[in-house]
Every structure is written in structure tokens, then in C-alpha cells.
Design a protein around this motif. Structure first.
Motif, mmCIF file in Angstrom:
data_model
loop_
_atom_site.group_PDB
_atom_site.id
_atom_site.type_symbol
_atom_site.label_atom_id
_atom_site.label_comp_id
_atom_site.label_asym_id
_atom_site.label_seq_id
_atom_site.Cartn_x
_atom_site.Cartn_y
_atom_site.Cartn_z
ATOM 1 N N ASP A 134 -23.719 11.151 17.961
ATOM 2 C CA ASP A 134 -23.915 10.311 19.141
ATOM 3 C C ASP A 134 -25.393 10.125 19.463
ATOM 4 N N CYS A 135 -26.214 11.084 19.062
ATOM 5 C CA CYS A 135 -27.646 11.000 19.280
ATOM 6 C C CYS A 135 -28.335 11.992 18.343
ATOM 7 N N PHE A 136 -29.667 12.000 18.377
ATOM 8 C CA PHE A 136 -30.428 12.780 17.405
ATOM 9 C C PHE A 136 -31.491 13.656 18.077
ATOM 10 N N LEU A 137 -31.768 14.775 17.412
ATOM 11 C CA LEU A 137 -32.853 15.667 17.828
ATOM 12 C C LEU A 137 -33.672 15.986 16.596
ATOM 13 N N PHE A 138 -34.942 15.600 16.600
ATOM 14 C CA PHE A 138 -35.842 15.867 15.480
ATOM 15 C C PHE A 138 -36.818 16.973 15.871
ATOM 16 N N ALA A 139 -36.979 17.963 14.990
ATOM 17 C CA ALA A 139 -37.974 19.021 15.180
ATOM 18 C C ALA A 139 -38.882 18.987 13.967
ATOM 19 N N ASN A 140 -40.161 18.745 14.189
ATOM 20 C CA ASN A 140 -41.016 18.430 13.045
ATOM 21 C C ASN A 140 -42.402 19.048 13.159
#
Length: 218
Positions: A87-93
Motif C-alpha cells: 500500500d505504501c513504501f519505506l526506504f532506508a538508505n
């Protein structure tokens, strides 16, 4: 209760599935640790939000020669399916040379191959890195997201200077700083609110289109 099938009620009742992707493949990565912390926070105190860590370590480097008869290699197909289901995204970079890490850029590119799997959903970005805390990499991810039609939350932002005191992560990359944990929770709450708002708008648009169509006679 009358009216409970309205788009707003449906959105509030829905469970948001968040595809969380770390741009670092290192075993003790602080960025992967942020995803673990996000998962714990949702389980403890954010009902209706579920973090699914999507591992990108098995993706081959993007090469369109690997696309055969409109299909992708198995690892890419599995990855794209997880992106589509979110449904949505979480980016850890982390920040690599003022920019996005290679593994994350590769994942973004594989997901963008037609048909684009990323479009029309909310996202948030976290970063744990050196002196800048990963801020430059976050803004490059946002630039890529413009073409991919990803809708990022603007506030709060979270840039973690991972190597500056006080100690923020243990040797395994686990988040141990309570203040950052609270900041992370605020990011997740903002993502949840924005994602639900987008879903409400999409549901309302679909409902209006269906109503308009049903009102038309022969």
C-alpha cells in the motif's frame, strides 16, 4: 452503522502494508536496523500498519537482456510482486558518494520496468549515514520518485548521523537511541496518515466515476 461503506470508512478500517527496503546489504547495517525498529514500533503502538521487509540482495543487476517474452528473472518477478502488493513504501538508505546506494537504485529500476510497479502510492525515506546523515541521498531518491510517480511525505525528515556520539546503534545495527526511535515513530505516523488520505481520494474518485456512469441512460 449507516454510511460505513463510504470511502473514508473503508480507508480507516484498512490495514496498510508497507514494503520496506534497505539500500544497504551489509549484515550489521544501521539502515536495515531502522526497518527492524520500524516494524517493532508498528507492532507495539501503530495499529493498522504492518512493515514487510523486502530483501533486495538477490536481485541481479538491471539488464534488459534478462527480460524474455515480457517476463523477468524469478528473483525480479518475486520482488515486483511484493512491490505491487504494498500500500505504501519505506526506504532506508545510506549515502554513497553523495547519492543513492547501488542496490537501492537497482531495485527502483527493476520495479520501474513496464508496467511501473511503484506508481500512485505514498512513501517515506529514512537514512543513517556519515556527516550529512544521508540527506543528499534522500533528495536523489525523491528525484527518481518523480518519474516513478511515488508520493513522498515531506515532513518529518529523519537524517541520522550514525557515527557521531551518542551511540545510536549497537554492533548488529539495532537502533538503541530512544529519541531517534520517537522521531522514527513520527515518520511512520505521517506516512500512515498520508497513505490513508491518498487511498480516500482514490476511492472517492472511483465512487464518483461509477456514480456518473450509472446515472447515464440509453
Amino acid at each position: 452503522m449507516e454510511g460505513s461503506t463510504a470511502p473514508e470508512a473503508k480507508a480507516k478500517a484498512a490495514v496498510l502494508r508497507v514494503a520496506a527496503i534497505s539500500g544497504s546489504l551489509r549484515r550489521g547495517s544501521a539502515n536495515t536496523g531502522l526497518i527492524r525498529a520500524a516494524k517493532e514500533i508498528c507492532e507495539e503502538s501503530i495499529p493498522g500498519m504492518v512493515i514487510d521487509h523486502v530483501d533486495i540482495s538477490g536481485l541481479p543487476l538491471l539488464n534488459t537482456d534478462l527480460e524474455v517474452d515480457g517476463g523477468f528473472p524469478p528473483a525480479v518477478e518475486a520482488f515486483r510482486a511484493k512491490v505491487r502488493a504494498a500500500d505504501c513504501f519505506l526506504f532506508a538508505n545510506p549515502e554513497y558518494n553523495y547519492s543513492i546506494s547501488g542496490p537501492l537504485k537497482n531495485a527502483l529500476d527493476w520495479g520501474s520496468r513496464p508496467p511501473n510497479c511503484w506508481a500512485d502510492r505514498a512513501a517515506a525515506i529514512l537514512s543513517a549515514s556519515g556527516g550529512s546523515g544521508g540527506s543528499r541521498s534522500q533528495y536523489h531518491i525523491r528525484q527518481v520518485g518523480v518519474f516513478l510517480d511515488i508520493h513522498f511525505i515531506n515532513k518529518p525528515e529523519l537524517f541520522i548521523r550514525a557515527h557521531q556520539p551518542p551511540k545510536k546503534f549497537d554492533s548488529d545495527g539495532n537502533l538503541i537511541d530512544p529519541e531517534i526511535r520517537e522521531e522514527l515513530k513520527n515518520v511512520l505516523l505521517s506516512l500512515q496518515a498520508f497513505a490513508l488520505r491518498l487511498q480516500c481520494k482514490a476511492s472517492a474518485s472511483e465512487h464518483a466515476a461509477m456514480s456518473s456512469s450509472s446515472d447515464k441512460g440509453d
